[in-house]
Design a protein around this motif. Structure first.
Motif, short mmCIF file in Angstrom:
data_model
loop_
_atom_site.label_atom_id
_atom_site.label_comp_id
_atom_site.label_asym_id
_atom_site.label_seq_id
_atom_site.Cartn_x
_atom_site.Cartn_y
_atom_site.Cartn_z
N ILE A 123 0.80 -1.22 0.00
CA ILE A 123 0.00 0.00 0.00
C ILE A 123 0.84 1.27 0.00
O ILE A 123 0.39 2.32 -0.47
N TYR A 124 2.08 1.21 0.50
CA TYR A 124 2.88 2.44 0.55
C TYR A 124 4.00 2.48 -0.50
O TYR A 124 4.79 3.42 -0.53
N THR A 125 4.06 1.48 -1.40
CA THR A 125 5.12 1.47 -2.42
C THR A 125 5.11 2.69 -3.34
O THR A 125 6.18 3.12 -3.79
N PRO A 126 3.95 3.29 -3.67
CA PRO A 126 4.01 4.49 -4.52
C PRO A 126 4.65 5.70 -3.83
O PRO A 126 4.93 6.70 -4.49
N PHE A 127 4.88 5.62 -2.52
CA PHE A 127 5.37 6.78 -1.76
C PHE A 127 6.77 6.56 -1.20
O PHE A 127 7.14 7.16 -0.19
N ASN A 144 10.60 12.70 3.63
CA ASN A 144 10.09 13.02 4.97
C ASN A 144 11.13 12.73 6.05
O ASN A 144 11.24 13.46 7.04
N TYR A 145 11.87 11.63 5.88
CA TYR A 145 12.85 11.24 6.89
C TYR A 145 14.26 11.72 6.55
O TYR A 145 15.22 11.34 7.23
N ASP A 146 14.36 12.53 5.49
CA ASP A 146 15.67 13.03 5.04
C ASP A 146 16.64 11.87 4.85
O ASP A 146 17.78 11.87 5.33
N SER A 147 16.15 10.85 4.15
CA SER A 147 16.90 9.62 3.96
C SER A 147 17.01 9.30 2.47
O SER A 147 16.42 9.99 1.63
N HIS A 148 17.73 8.23 2.13
CA HIS A 148 17.85 7.78 0.75
C HIS A 148 16.74 6.79 0.45
O HIS A 148 16.33 6.02 1.33
N ILE A 149 16.28 6.79 -0.79
CA ILE A 149 15.17 5.90 -1.16
C ILE A 149 15.53 4.43 -0.96
O ILE A 149 14.66 3.60 -0.68
N SER A 150 16.82 4.09 -1.11
CA SER A 150 17.23 2.70 -0.94
C SER A 150 16.91 2.18 0.47
O SER A 150 16.61 1.00 0.66
N LEU A 151 16.97 3.06 1.47
CA LEU A 151 16.65 2.66 2.83
C LEU A 151 15.16 2.33 2.96
O LEU A 151 14.77 1.38 3.65
N ILE A 152 14.32 3.12 2.30
CA ILE A 152 12.88 2.84 2.31
C ILE A 152 12.59 1.55 1.54
O ILE A 152 11.74 0.75 1.94
N PRO A 203 -1.66 -0.72 -3.87
CA PRO A 203 -0.95 0.49 -4.31
C PRO A 203 -1.89 1.58 -4.83
O PRO A 203 -1.67 2.77 -4.58
N LEU A 204 -2.94 1.17 -5.56
CA LEU A 204 -3.90 2.15 -6.07
C LEU A 204 -4.66 2.80 -4.92
O LEU A 204 -4.86 4.03 -4.90
N LEU A 205 -5.06 1.98 -3.95
CA LEU A 205 -5.74 2.51 -2.76
C LEU A 205 -4.82 3.43 -1.97
O LEU A 205 -5.23 4.50 -1.50
N GLY A 206 -3.57 3.02 -1.83
CA GLY A 206 -2.60 3.85 -1.14
C GLY A 206 -2.37 5.18 -1.83
O GLY A 206 -2.21 6.21 -1.17
N THR A 207 -2.37 5.15 -3.17
CA THR A 207 -2.19 6.39 -3.93
C THR A 207 -3.33 7.37 -3.65
O THR A 207 -3.10 8.56 -3.43
N ILE A 208 -4.56 6.86 -3.66
CA ILE A 208 -5.72 7.72 -3.42
C ILE A 208 -5.67 8.31 -2.01
O ILE A 208 -5.84 9.52 -1.82
N ILE A 209 -5.41 7.46 -1.01
CA ILE A 209 -5.38 7.93 0.38
C ILE A 209 -4.22 8.89 0.60
O ILE A 209 -4.37 9.96 1.20
N PHE A 226 10.32 -7.05 -8.39
CA PHE A 226 9.46 -6.12 -9.13
C PHE A 226 8.78 -5.15 -8.17
O PHE A 226 8.74 -3.94 -8.43
N VAL A 227 8.23 -5.67 -7.06
CA VAL A 227 7.54 -4.81 -6.10
C VAL A 227 8.47 -3.71 -5.59
O VAL A 227 8.07 -2.54 -5.43
N THR A 228 9.72 -4.07 -5.33
CA THR A 228 10.67 -3.12 -4.76
C THR A 228 11.20 -2.13 -5.78
O THR A 228 11.33 -0.94 -5.50
N ILE A 229 11.53 -2.61 -6.98
CA ILE A 229 12.18 -1.75 -7.98
C ILE A 229 11.18 -1.00 -8.85
O ILE A 229 11.51 0.02 -9.46
#
Length: 401
Positions: A30-34, A41-49, A153-159, A233-236
């Motif tokens: 649900i949070y993969t699009p973000f 938000n965490y002032d971090s690198h995307i690889s950590l997320i 992911p679609l639901l997460g995008t809307i919310i 695929f989900v991660t990249i």
């Protein structure tokens, strides 16, 4: 005893088990699009997320294995209650996280709680349903497994776009609350139909480990590595679709949905090929995926074809064959013993999720270390996982003969 279920109670219990089983998938997809938003938000690198997916899956797979083993000896209802409470606690930690470390810690707690629902609800289904009811229950759960990560992911995008990223995790917390409520409502029904704990489970489990550990491990490793491709695929995909090619979150969600539909199509074909040997279907699917991976590797690294269309076509074809392979691996694993089916089911989940964690981690690690384009990273990792899986299948052939 299982036949005394009323229609209402039967489907209420199935709904409870299904929701408990898919919470982990929903909380991850649900949070993969973000990913980018969270990194900012965490002032971090995307690889950590991105690594948060792998970290969750490690905790999730360990929890699934341990709870599957232990629930044969103590109350399964108690295990489910503890699991959902831990999951909700972890979700709250994620929602309130003010740093990348606290976010990752919350994901670990989520994984520890979420893994319980998969193994224990599957074990309970085996105990309280008759053969026909069990078939219905597993069919509904399998459909949810396929659909939930596609819709999430679609639901997460809307919310997320309407209410902010943190609202996504509060939504997951609300779903956990619904699962807890359903579990409390169905607790008496489950207790009424649950049989006494068998005194011979440990005996059968030790016999199984002594006589069949090698082929069991080979099946688990071979299928787990293929499942790792899914989480590659989900991660990249967020980086490959939104970052590398500049497409929107909505298009990313649609492309993810199409990947899931490919998986469902493969699962349907697997049912249609009922006359084929399960092991043969599993082996042929693995070889087909490896052949596709070798082809896409040649096109990508030698001819420099790394466009989104070719990457998505490769992903969808791969998901199709994985949709055939996954049900086969579960069938092969469970065929080793009827008494220790709960233990074997836990092993299936452990190997699948360990492979998923490996795939997610390798994508995040290699992408950040070698600074390759997401498409190149994806192809490199999936080809390696396929090669290892097919190698395990070859040894599996020797173990079965």
């Amino acid at each position: 005893m299982a036949s005394t279920f009323s229609r209402y109670n039967f489907y209420l219990v199935i709904g409870t088990f299904t929701l408990l089983s898919v919470l982990g998938q929903v909380s991850t997809s649900i949070y993969t699009p973000f990913f980018h938003d969270l990194a900012h938000n965490y002032d971090s690198h995307i690889s950590l997320i991105e690594k948060s997916v792998a970290i969750f899956l490690i905790a999730f797979s360990a929890s699934q294995l341990l709870s599957g083993i232990l629930c044969d000896y103590i109350s399964k209802r108690f295990f489910l209650l503890c699991g959902i409470l831990v999951f909700m606690g972890g979700t709250l930690l994620v929602a309130l996280a003010d740093s990348d470390n606290s976010f990752l810690f919350g994901r670990i707690v989520q994984g520890l709680g979420g893994g319980v629902g998969v193994s224990v609800s599957r074990g309970l289904s085996r105990q309280i349903f008759d053969e026909k009811q069990l078939s219905i229950s597993l069919s509904i759960t399998n459909m949810a497994f396929a659909i939930a990560p596609a819709i999430a992911p679609l639901l997460g995008t809307i919310i997320g776009e309407q209410l902010g990223v943190s609202a996504i995790f509060y939504f997951v917390l609300a779903i956990g609350g619904v699962a807890l409520l359903l579990l409390l409502i169905t607790s008496e029904t489950i207790s009424l139909h649950s049989p006494a704990i068998s005194p011979n489970v440990s005996e059968e489990t030790f016999r199984l480990i002594k006589k069949s550990s090698a082929p069991i491990i080979l099946v688990g490793v071979a299928s787990g590595l293929l499942y790792g491709i899914v989480f590659c695929f989900v991660t990249i995909a967020p980086s490959m679709i939104m970052d590398q090619h500049g497409l929107s979150k909505t298009l990313f969600s649609i492309y993810s949905l199409l990947a899931t539909l490919s998986f469902v199509a493969g699962s349907i074909l697997n049912i249609r090929l009922s006359k084929w040997s399960t092991l043969l279907k599993f082996r042929l699917s693995s070889v087909a995926i490896l052949s596709l991976s070798v082809l896409i590797s040649a096109l990508t690294f030698l001819l420099k074809f790394n466009g989104l269309v070719i990457m998505l076509a490769y992903s969808y074809a791969t998901f199709f064959f994985i949709g055939i392979a996954m049900p086969c691996s579960v069938t092969i694993m469970l065929s080793f013993s009827a008494k220790s089916a709960g233990f074997l089911a836990a092993l299936v989940g452990f190997f699948h999720l360990s492979g998923a964690a490996a795939g997610a981690y390798l994508v995040a690690y290699i992408g950040s270390t070698l600074l390759m384009l997401p498409a190149y990273t994806f192809v490199l990792i999936t080809t390696g996982l396929c090669l290892l899986s097919v190698t395990a299948c070859l040894f599996l052939k020797q173990a079965k003969t």
